[in-house]
Design an enzyme around this catalytic site. Structure first.
Site, short mmCIF file in Angstrom:
data_model
loop_
_atom_site.label_atom_id
_atom_site.label_comp_id
_atom_site.label_asym_id
_atom_site.label_seq_id
_atom_site.Cartn_x
_atom_site.Cartn_y
_atom_site.Cartn_z
N GLU A 234 57.56 -33.32 -15.30
CA GLU A 234 56.62 -33.04 -14.22
C GLU A 234 56.32 -31.55 -14.26
O GLU A 234 57.20 -30.72 -14.01
CB GLU A 234 57.17 -33.43 -12.85
CG GLU A 234 56.10 -33.28 -11.78
CD GLU A 234 56.61 -33.41 -10.36
OE1 GLU A 234 56.21 -32.57 -9.52
OE2 GLU A 234 57.41 -34.32 -10.10
N CYS A 268 54.50 -29.05 -6.00
CA CYS A 268 53.63 -29.44 -7.11
C CYS A 268 52.40 -30.19 -6.61
O CYS A 268 51.35 -30.15 -7.25
CB CYS A 268 54.40 -30.32 -8.09
SG CYS A 268 55.83 -29.51 -8.84
#
Length: 515
Positions: A234, A268
Site C-alpha cells: 500500500e 493514505c
C-alpha cells in the site's frame, strides 16, 4: 546508535527509547520464526483463531493505555487513537477469527470432462511461512495489527518492523499478542530504521507486507525481486472527493473537512482533492473555510483537540514546500497555510486552498498533511476524468442524493474503494478488502481477501483410475480424430458434455489395446 529515541511531536519531549535490532541478527530471528511456524501451521485454524479472540479481549482491557501511548508517540488526538486504531483492531481481530476458517478451507473445484474419468481436484490454501510486516508511522498500531492477525490466522509466523517514527506504539502490537498467549517465536518485533527494513527482505521471508511511500515501496520491490519474494503493497494515495450539485452541502462539507484534516491529513485515504460542482462551489468553499477555522489545533492529549501535530518534521516541511509552490503558481490560500511557530511541536493548521488545477504539484503529488484543495467542475464526466487524472488509485468518494448517478460515476473511477456520501472510513470496515490500484499498490488487506493474501493456493489433483490416460503415447490418427470430435462437442452446456461420453468411451477403449 543503539536505541531509537521516540519524540512526542506535540512537545518535542522524549517519550522513550527502543533498542535497535542489529540488522546482522535479523536472519537468525527469521530462522527462529520459521521453526516456530511449523507447529503453528499444523494447529487447526480455529485454535489459531482463539488467539485472535484473546487478543481482542486484551485490547479492550488495555484500550485507554494504548490510546494514550499512540497519541504521545504519534501525535494524533486521543479520540482518533481510539476511533481509528484501537476500536477498528478489536473488530478486525474478531472478524478475522470468524472469517479465517472459511477462507483457508480446502475447496473442491470442477474439472470438466476429466471428472468423468475418476479424477478430482482440490485447492488447498497453505500458509506462506514467515511474513515480514514493514509498518508505517501514521497508523503505527492498527495497520500492522490487522495484517498480523490475518497472517497468523492463516498459519504464518510474523516478523514486524515498526516505523522508527512511532516505535513505542508500533511495539504494542507484539505486546498485545504476547498478552493473548501467542506462543513464543510466532511474532517478533524488529526495531530499527530503513536498514532494518532492508534486512527483513534480505532474510528471505516468504512474503512482505509493506505500507509506506511510493518511493520506498519501489525500492522494496527492487530488493524483493532479487529473491522473487511476493509483496503486498500500500503506497499511499491522492484521493479525490466529488461533490455533485444535488449533494447535501452541509454534510458534504463536514465530510471534506474531516476527511482532509483527521490525523493531521496523514492518512493514505485522506481527502486531498475535492471537486465541487460549479453551481455550489463558492458556498461549499465558504462552508469548508468556516468549519476548518473552528477546529482546535493542539496537543492530542487534550480531549478537546481536533487536530494534532504532524508526526515528523520532514513531513511538515514537505507540506510547507507544496504550499509555497502553490502560492507561487497563484493559488488562493483561504485559511492556514503556514506552520504554527507559536507552538513547540510540528503544527500545521488546517489549510483550505482554491484557485488550483492539475498543473499544480499539490494536485498531483501526495501531500500527506492537513491541506484541502478545492476545484470546480461542470458535469459528471469531467469530474470523473479529474478524479482519474492521477498516478494514484486508493479510494475516492462521491457525494450526491442521486444513487444511480453515484453508481454510474463509481463504475468509471479507478480506485480500490469508492464511497458514496462517506470518505476515509471504509478502511475500518473489517470484512471489506482494502487496497489500491496504480501507484497506490497492489494486494489487499482485511476480509477474506486479506487472509488469502497470506496463503499460497496449492492444487491437489487425484486420479483414482488405473487406466492409462488416452492422451498419453502413442499418438495416431484415431487419437487426433477423437480429440477433434471432443473439441466440437464440449464447448458449452450439459448436453454437449453428455454427448462427449461416447467419444470418451471410444478413446478409453483405445488405451486398452495400445502397447
Amino acid at each position: 546508535m543503539t536505541d531509537i529515541v521516540s519524540i512526542n511531536p506535540a512537545t518535542l519531549e522524549t517519550v522513550g527509547k527502543v533498542p535497535i535490532t542489529p540488522p546482522a541478527k535479523v536472519k537468525d530471528l527469521v530462522a527462529k520464526a520459521r521453526a516456530a511456524q511449523k507447529d503453528w501451521a499444523r494447529l487447526p485454524v480455529r485454535e489459531r483463531c482463539d488467539i485472535l479472540v484473546a487478543a481482542a479481549s486484551w485490547l479492550g482491557e488495555n484500550a485507554d493505555e494504548l490510546a494514550r501511548t499512540i497519541t504521545i508517540d504519534n501525535g494524533k488526538p486521543l479520540a482518533e487513537a481510539m476511533a481509528q486504531e484501537v476500536l477498528p483492531v478489536i473488530e478486525l481481530l474478531r472478524q478475522t477469527a470468524r472469517t479465517a476458517p472459511k477462507a483457508v478451507r480446502d475447496l473442491r473445484v470442477p474439472i470438466g470432462i476429466m471428472g468423468l474419468m475418476g479424477r478430482s481436484s482440490t485447492v488447498e490454501r497453505r500458509p506462506c511461512g514467515v511474513v515480514g510486516i514493514i509498518a508505517p508511522w501514521n497508523y503505527p498500531f492498527s495497520i500492522a495489527a490487522g495484517q498480523a492477525a490475518a497472517a497468523l490466522a492463516a498459519g504464518n509466523a510474523v516478523v514486524h518492523k515498526p516505523s522508527s517514527h512511532a516505535p513505542i506504539a508500533g511495539g504494542m502490537v507484539g505486546a498485545m499478542f504476547a498478552g493473548a498467549g501467542l506462543p513464543e517465536g510466532l511474532f517478533t518485533t524488529l526495531s530499527g530504521d530503513a536498514e532494518t527494513g532492508r534486512a527483513v527482505i534480505s532474510a528471505r521471508v516468504d512474503k512482505i507486507a509493506f505500507t509506506g511511500s511510493a518511493a520506498v515501496g519501489r525500492e522494496a520491490m527492487r530488493q524483493a525481486a532479487e529473491s522473487a519474494t511476493p509483496l503486498l503493497l500500500e503506497l499511499g494515495g491522492k484521493d479525490p472527493m466529488i461533490v455533485r450539485a444535488d449533494a447535501d452541502i452541509d454534510l458534504a462539507s463536514d465530510g471534506a473537512v474531516w476527511g482532509a484534516f483527521t490525523n493531521a491529513g496523514q492518512a493514505c485515504a485522506s481527502v486531498e482533492r475535492c471537486y465541487v460542482h460549479e453551481s455550489i462551489f463558492e458556498v461549499f468553499v465558504e462552508l469548508c473555510v468556516r468549519k476548518a477555522l473552528a477546529l482546535k489545533l493542539g496537543n492530542g492529549m487534550d480531549p478537546d483537540v481536533d487536530v494534532g501535530p504532524m508526526t515528523t518534521l520532514a513531513q511538515l516541511e514537505h507540506v510547507e514546500e507544496q504550499l509555497i509552490d502553490a502560492r507561487a503558481r497563484g493559488a488562493n490560500v483561504l485559511c492556514g497555510g503556514e506552520r504554527d511557530r507559536s507552538r513547540v511541536g510540528f503544527f500545521m493548521p488546517p489549510t483550505v486552498i482554491a484557485g488550483v488545477d492539475h498543473s499544480f504539484p499539490i494536485m498531483r503529488d501526495e501531500t500527506f498533511g492537513p491541506v484541502l484543495a478545492l476545484m470546480p467542475f461542470s458535469d459528471d464526466m469531467q469530474a470523473a476524468g479529474l478524479a482519474n487524472d492521477s498516478a494514484y488509485g486508493l479510494s475516492a468518494s462521491i457525494w450526491t442524493r442521486d444513487k444511480k448517478a453515484a453508481r454510474r460515476m463509481a463504475a468509471v473511477i479507478g480506485a480500490g474503494t469508492v464511497m458514496i456520501n462517506d470518505c476515509l472510513s471504509a478502511h475500518a470496515i473489517a470484512g471489506a478488502p482494502w487496497g489500491g490500484v496504480k501507484l497506490s499498490g497492489f494486494g489487499r488487506s482485511h476480509g477474506t481477501a486479506g487472509i488469502e493474501e497470506f496463503t499460497a493456493p496449492v492444487h491437489l489433483h487425484e486420479c483414482r483410475s488405473s487406466r492409462k490416460p488416452f492422451w498419453w503415447y502413442p499418438y495416431d490418427m484415431g487419437l487426433v480424430e477423437g480429440l477433434s470430435s471432443l473439441a466440437r462437442r464440449i464447448p458449452c452446456g450439459t448436453i454437449s458434455r453428455l454427448g462427449a461420453i461416447p467419444i470418451l468411451a471410444r478413446l478409453l477403449r483405445r488405451t486398452r489395446s495400445s502397447p
